[in-house]
Design an enzyme around this catalytic site. Structure first.
Site, PDB file in Angstrom:
ATOM      1  N   LYS B 174     -23.585 -25.430  39.485  1.00  0.00           N
ATOM      2  CA  LYS B 174     -23.585 -23.974  39.647  1.00  0.00           C
ATOM      3  C   LYS B 174     -22.885 -23.312  38.465  1.00  0.00           C
ATOM      4  O   LYS B 174     -23.343 -22.276  37.948  1.00  0.00           O
ATOM      5  CB  LYS B 174     -22.881 -23.598  40.957  1.00  0.00           C
ATOM      6  CG  LYS B 174     -22.755 -22.086  41.223  1.00  0.00           C
ATOM      7  CD  LYS B 174     -24.068 -21.426  41.574  1.00  0.00           C
ATOM      8  CE  LYS B 174     -23.988 -19.897  41.648  1.00  0.00           C
ATOM      9  NZ  LYS B 174     -23.376 -19.363  42.854  1.00  0.00           N
ATOM     10  N   LYS B 242     -16.069 -13.628  38.197  1.00  0.00           N
ATOM     11  CA  LYS B 242     -15.377 -14.671  38.970  1.00  0.00           C
ATOM     12  C   LYS B 242     -15.971 -16.043  38.663  1.00  0.00           C
ATOM     13  O   LYS B 242     -15.262 -17.024  38.445  1.00  0.00           O
ATOM     14  CB  LYS B 242     -15.514 -14.368  40.472  1.00  0.00           C
ATOM     15  CG  LYS B 242     -14.809 -15.358  41.386  1.00  0.00           C
ATOM     16  CD  LYS B 242     -15.542 -15.547  42.725  1.00  0.00           C
ATOM     17  CE  LYS B 242     -16.462 -16.747  42.684  1.00  0.00           C
ATOM     18  NZ  LYS B 242     -17.154 -17.045  43.939  1.00  0.00           N
TER      19      LYS B 242
END
Lengths: 292, 292
Positions: B174, B242
């Protein structure tokens, strides 16, 4: 003008020779010039003629086409002593298919327009394979009527042919292409390096990512090269470095700051200094864990 | 274990609520928890149950699934007082589908394994739309037997489901995805900015480039957004910021230097500070000619 316009072709390099050959095969009379004469002889044996200088070539051509390594080469061949500008006839069209600084493309177009000659910038992508197979993508800037007139010539050289705008616009589009390609190669290289250095199989990561938003031709083609460490060119690092110099020149002309473009100019310069003739995807080799 | 394993689902945010709903619809008994209780009530009205704490939820679940905003949330919910680890039963499987620091995924897997519980990290991409339509891409790290066992649950949530490797590997994949997406957005933004600032139509440049090596899903989708300046999310800048913090944490853990990733962490942080809830493709808005 004969049934087929006479094409003067200057620059028989890795790209230029197969392109000139495709014009011969399409039935155009081709007069060819090149710095080293061996490649001219090759093309003459296949039916081309040659001339004593760019000016002499231009004087007998309906369309003068250049395919040269870099900006100064084009400047010399067009504006230098016995250059194209000294010989080209009113009614002829000048097409530069080299990848050069858009500022020179605009300057050439201005100077030649003053002499009644439309000039087009028409850089290509697709590499040697595209040149041989006449499947180049061609990005064109310059006069629209001239573009329509010489379109059949470009169609003998490539497939995806787009007039992007006025003089210099073809070079800007090519610069945009080379910017995106370089930055995307770095993106893929960093991702695969992160996977490897984290103990995760980069081949599985690439496969998992190809279906989503991270998909790109670069992830497909250059990602595969990185997995196999197969860095035979392809497109040489030193040529991409030259193209990124052009991107940065265009960035300054446009009063922009493009941080990723600037970063990639640095990275590609580093790669080109180490391994000028390696494929540009070898940016991956610049990334390795630092063992303290 | 009943015919369908009981799923404890913690985190009913924009992603979690539709995911939990898809599990209910697929016939799984779902016990749900969320920080703000309104969303639990919504799901209870649709057939879910709830519990007093993560520990209490885990004690009655065969599979415990978390979908939380960030690394510290997962740490608290799993390892904190009355956390999942305090209640989860031997034989159960823990799946964290949040996008978090791979280092925590590995640590959770180690701690839970010591208690006989396999833990999988299974972050997703595809956004709210993918969550609603059960078309998420899911990148999984962790024990292979546990993965095979819970695969039907993931298949009720997504389509492109890949086990990339051991614990943490899903998070690394990811992170690689978010790295490539951010850097490619910047590449496309800089190219379109260069075209515009050079007086060339960026829409024509994008069209000319889509057929070649510069092609990417980002050039297609986010390039279009940039042309229309349509920056309603999509994927919010603050969330991508983030995720890039996670990329940089993983970079440090792997003793790498990833200059484009670092650059994009800076750029996305700047965008997130200015416009946290704008789409990440608004990176384009950070690029403008400097008028001296």
């Amino acid at each position: 003008m004969s049934a087929q316009p006479a094409v003067g072709f200057i620059g028989l390099g890795i790209m230029g020779l197969p392109m000139a050959r495709n014009l011969l095969r399409a039935g155009y009379p081709v007069c060819a010039l090149n710095r080293s004469p061996g490649r001219v002889a090759t093309l003459v044996a296949e039916g081309a003629t040659t001339a004593a200088s760019p000016a002499a070539l231009a004087a007998i051509s309906d369309v003068v086409l250049t395919m040269l390594p870099d900006t100064p080469d084009v400047e010399t061949v067009v504006l230098g002593v016995d250059g194209v500008a000294a010989g080209i006839r009113p009614g002829a069209v000048f097409i530069d298919m080299s990848t050069i600084d858009p500022a020179l493309s605009r300057r050439l177009a201005d100077q030649l327009r003053a002499a009644g000659i439309p000039a087009l910038d028409a850089p290509v992508s697709g590499g040697e394979k595209g040149a041989i197979e006449a499947t180049l993508s061609i990005m064109v800037g310059g006069d629209e009527a001239a573009f329509e007139r010489i379109l059949p010539i470009l169609q003998a050289l490539g497939k995806n042919i787009t007039r992007v705008g006025e003089a210099g616009a073809g070079q800007i589009a090519k610069a945009c292409n080379q910017l995106i390609v370089a930055v995307t190669i770095e993106a893929v290289a960093e991702a695969l390096a992160l996977a490897s250095a984290s103990g995760v199989d980069p081949a599985k990561v690439r496969a998992a990512l190809l279906g989503g938003f991270a998909q790109s031709r670069i992830l497909e083609v250059h990602g595969e090269r990185m997995l196999n460490a197969s860095y035979a060119p392809g497109f040489k690092a030193k040529l991409h470095k030259k193209d990124l110099d052009i991107v940065i020149a265009a960035e300054h002309d446009a009063h922009l700051r493009l941080p990723a473009a600037e970063l990639l100019r640095e990275r590609m310069t580093e790669l080109a200094e180490r391994s000028p003739d390696t494929d540009h995807s070898a940016l991956r080799t610049l990334l390795a864990p630092v063992t303290a």
